[in-house]
Design a protein around this motif. Structure first.
Motif, PDB file in Angstrom:
ATOM      1  N   ALA A   1      15.392  21.703  28.341  1.00  0.00           N
ATOM      2  CA  ALA A   1      14.582  21.688  27.136  1.00  0.00           C
ATOM      3  C   ALA A   1      15.472  21.615  25.901  1.00  0.00           C
ATOM      4  CB  ALA A   1      13.710  22.939  27.067  1.00  0.00           C
ATOM      5  N   PRO A   2      15.036  20.899  24.866  1.00  0.00           N
ATOM      6  CA  PRO A   2      15.823  20.826  23.633  1.00  0.00           C
ATOM      7  C   PRO A   2      16.060  22.217  23.054  1.00  0.00           C
ATOM      8  CG  PRO A   2      14.054  19.217  23.619  1.00  0.00           C
ATOM      9  CD  PRO A   2      13.808  20.119  24.784  1.00  0.00           C
ATOM     10  N   VAL A   3      17.220  22.420  22.477  1.00  0.00           N
ATOM     11  CA  VAL A   3      17.549  23.723  21.919  1.00  0.00           C
ATOM     12  C   VAL A   3      17.176  23.799  20.450  1.00  0.00           C
ATOM     13  CG1 VAL A   3      19.403  24.134  23.553  1.00  0.00           C
ATOM     14  CG2 VAL A   3      19.909  22.957  21.412  1.00  0.00           C
ATOM     15  N   THR A   4      16.809  22.676  19.837  1.00  0.00           N
ATOM     16  CA  THR A   4      16.483  22.655  18.419  1.00  0.00           C
ATOM     17  C   THR A   4      15.030  22.254  18.227  1.00  0.00           C
ATOM     18  OG1 THR A   4      18.734  22.060  17.808  1.00  0.00           O
ATOM     19  CG2 THR A   4      17.029  21.637  16.176  1.00  0.00           C
ATOM     20  N   ARG A   5      14.326  23.014  17.427  1.00  0.00           N
ATOM     21  CA  ARG A   5      12.943  22.700  17.089  1.00  0.00           C
ATOM     22  C   ARG A   5      12.920  22.087  15.695  1.00  0.00           C
ATOM     23  NH1 ARG A   5       9.136  27.577  17.517  1.00  0.00           N
ATOM     24  NH2 ARG A   5       7.701  25.920  16.909  1.00  0.00           N
ATOM     25  N   GLN A   6      12.387  20.901  15.617  1.00  0.00           N
ATOM     26  CA  GLN A   6      12.347  20.147  14.357  1.00  0.00           C
ATOM     27  C   GLN A   6      10.905  19.969  13.902  1.00  0.00           C
ATOM     28  OE1 GLN A   6      13.945  16.195  14.655  1.00  0.00           O
ATOM     29  NE2 GLN A   6      13.171  15.553  12.649  1.00  0.00           N
ATOM     30  N   ALA A   7      10.686  20.117  12.602  1.00  0.00           N
ATOM     31  CA  ALA A   7       9.395  19.802  11.991  1.00  0.00           C
ATOM     32  C   ALA A   7       9.621  18.677  10.991  1.00  0.00           C
ATOM     33  CB  ALA A   7       8.795  21.021  11.301  1.00  0.00           C
ATOM     34  N   VAL A  59      14.118  21.029   9.442  1.00  0.00           N
ATOM     35  CA  VAL A  59      12.975  20.441   8.733  1.00  0.00           C
ATOM     36  C   VAL A  59      13.461  19.170   8.055  1.00  0.00           C
ATOM     37  CG1 VAL A  59      11.217  20.743   6.950  1.00  0.00           C
ATOM     38  CG2 VAL A  59      11.940  22.705   8.326  1.00  0.00           C
ATOM     39  N   THR A  60      12.761  18.072   8.295  1.00  0.00           N
ATOM     40  CA  THR A  60      13.038  16.813   7.602  1.00  0.00           C
ATOM     41  C   THR A  60      11.790  16.420   6.816  1.00  0.00           C
ATOM     42  OG1 THR A  60      12.423  15.616   9.630  1.00  0.00           O
ATOM     43  CG2 THR A  60      14.766  15.977   9.229  1.00  0.00           C
TER      44      THR A  60
END
Length: 284
Positions: A32-38, A115-116
């Motif tokens: 699973a990805p280790v970074t959560r992006q919004a 966050v982008t």
């Protein structure tokens, strides 16, 4: 954008809302990805005008599968929640934009790592007024500067007195809701060159091309100032886009020329890729 470049979108939209969607960057079901992006923001963030749209998007949000937030997610292997939506203003961070499209801040929590976003162009109707009025007046007076004459300092003043404080508040709210996240605010690529336009592609009067350029320069400065005031990172895409405006050759354009339907004066596929590359470079 809704109130800004998305004038055409607003006319065409009759569908219901587009809730945010989660895109797993690792569909093979491996680690699973280790970074959560919004990914938040307006039509420049959503990829308005590009196809295909993501499964839960519609003509309201115009959220494209190839928007720069999704390209960054694929490049970094993040778990993405994308709530970008055409027409968004800073108000839509904390209030429902459309029926079924909730506040964008709902995509954030204490576990968000990245966050982008691109936001601010729609506030105070600055670009909607500039582009709509400048093209309308330009067709009647192509050799003059009718838009600059009609608008004067009004739109520039609105950027300083309305857009900057609103965006600063919005970015502070993002930081409060996602205190551990790195926040990258992407600016707006140039729509036109600084002096010489291309009337066949974008019917802006010759004397109004510098005016529109000046307005966009101030918008990017306001976005950068709001980012600096809140500890966010401003990602410049205006500089790299100078040779890739709507006046560039078809295979060099980062901005689509004026046309009917969504996507006029919005980033092309090349433009979204360039915005993604700028974010990825800022993350390295």
């Amino acid at each position: 954008m809704r109130r800004v470049f998305a004038g055409a979108v607003a006319v065409l939209l009759a569908l219901t809302g587009c809730a945010g969607d989660v895109d797993q960057a690792d569909p093979a079901g491996q680690t699973a990805p280790v970074t959560r992006q919004a990914h938040l923001g307006d039509s420049f963030a959503a990829g308005t005008g590009l196809r295909p749209l993501v499964a839960d998007s519609s003509f309201l949000c115009q959220r494209a599968d190839g928007n720069y937030g999704r390209l960054v997610s694929r490049g970094r292997g993040t778990e993405l929640t994308d709530v970008s939506c055409a027409g968004a203003t800073t108000e839509d961070l904390t209030a429902a934009q459309y029926e079924g499209v909730g506040p964008q801040l709902a995509a954030l929590d204490a576990d968000t790592d990245l966050v982008t976003l691109t936001l601010g162009g729609n506030d105070a109707g600055v670009f909607a007024t500039a582009v709509g009025e400048c093209t309308r007046l330009g067709r009647a007076e192509p050799a003059g500067a009718p838009c600059a004459r009609a608008q004067g300092q009004t739109l520039l003043t609105a950027l300083d007195t309305r857009t900057r404080p609103a965006l600063t508040r919005g970015l502070r709210a993002i930081v409060e809701r996602a205190p551990s996240a790195r926040v990258l605010v992407v600016g707006y690529p140039w729509l036109l060159p600084p002096t010489d336009g291309c009337f066949a592609q974008v019917p802006i009067a010759a004397g109004d091309v510098p005016y529109l350029h000046r307005l966009q320069r101030r918008l990017n400065a306001v976005v950068a100032e709001a980012a600096a005031a809140t500890g966010a990172t401003y990602v410049d895409v205006a500089g790299p886009s100078a040779a890739h405006t709507a006046c560039a050759a078809d295979d060099q354009r980062w901005i689509a020329p004026l046309r009917s339907g969504p996507g006029s004066l919005h980033p092309t596929e090349l433009g979204q890729r360039a915005m993604a590359d700028a974010v990825l470079a800022a993350l390295d």
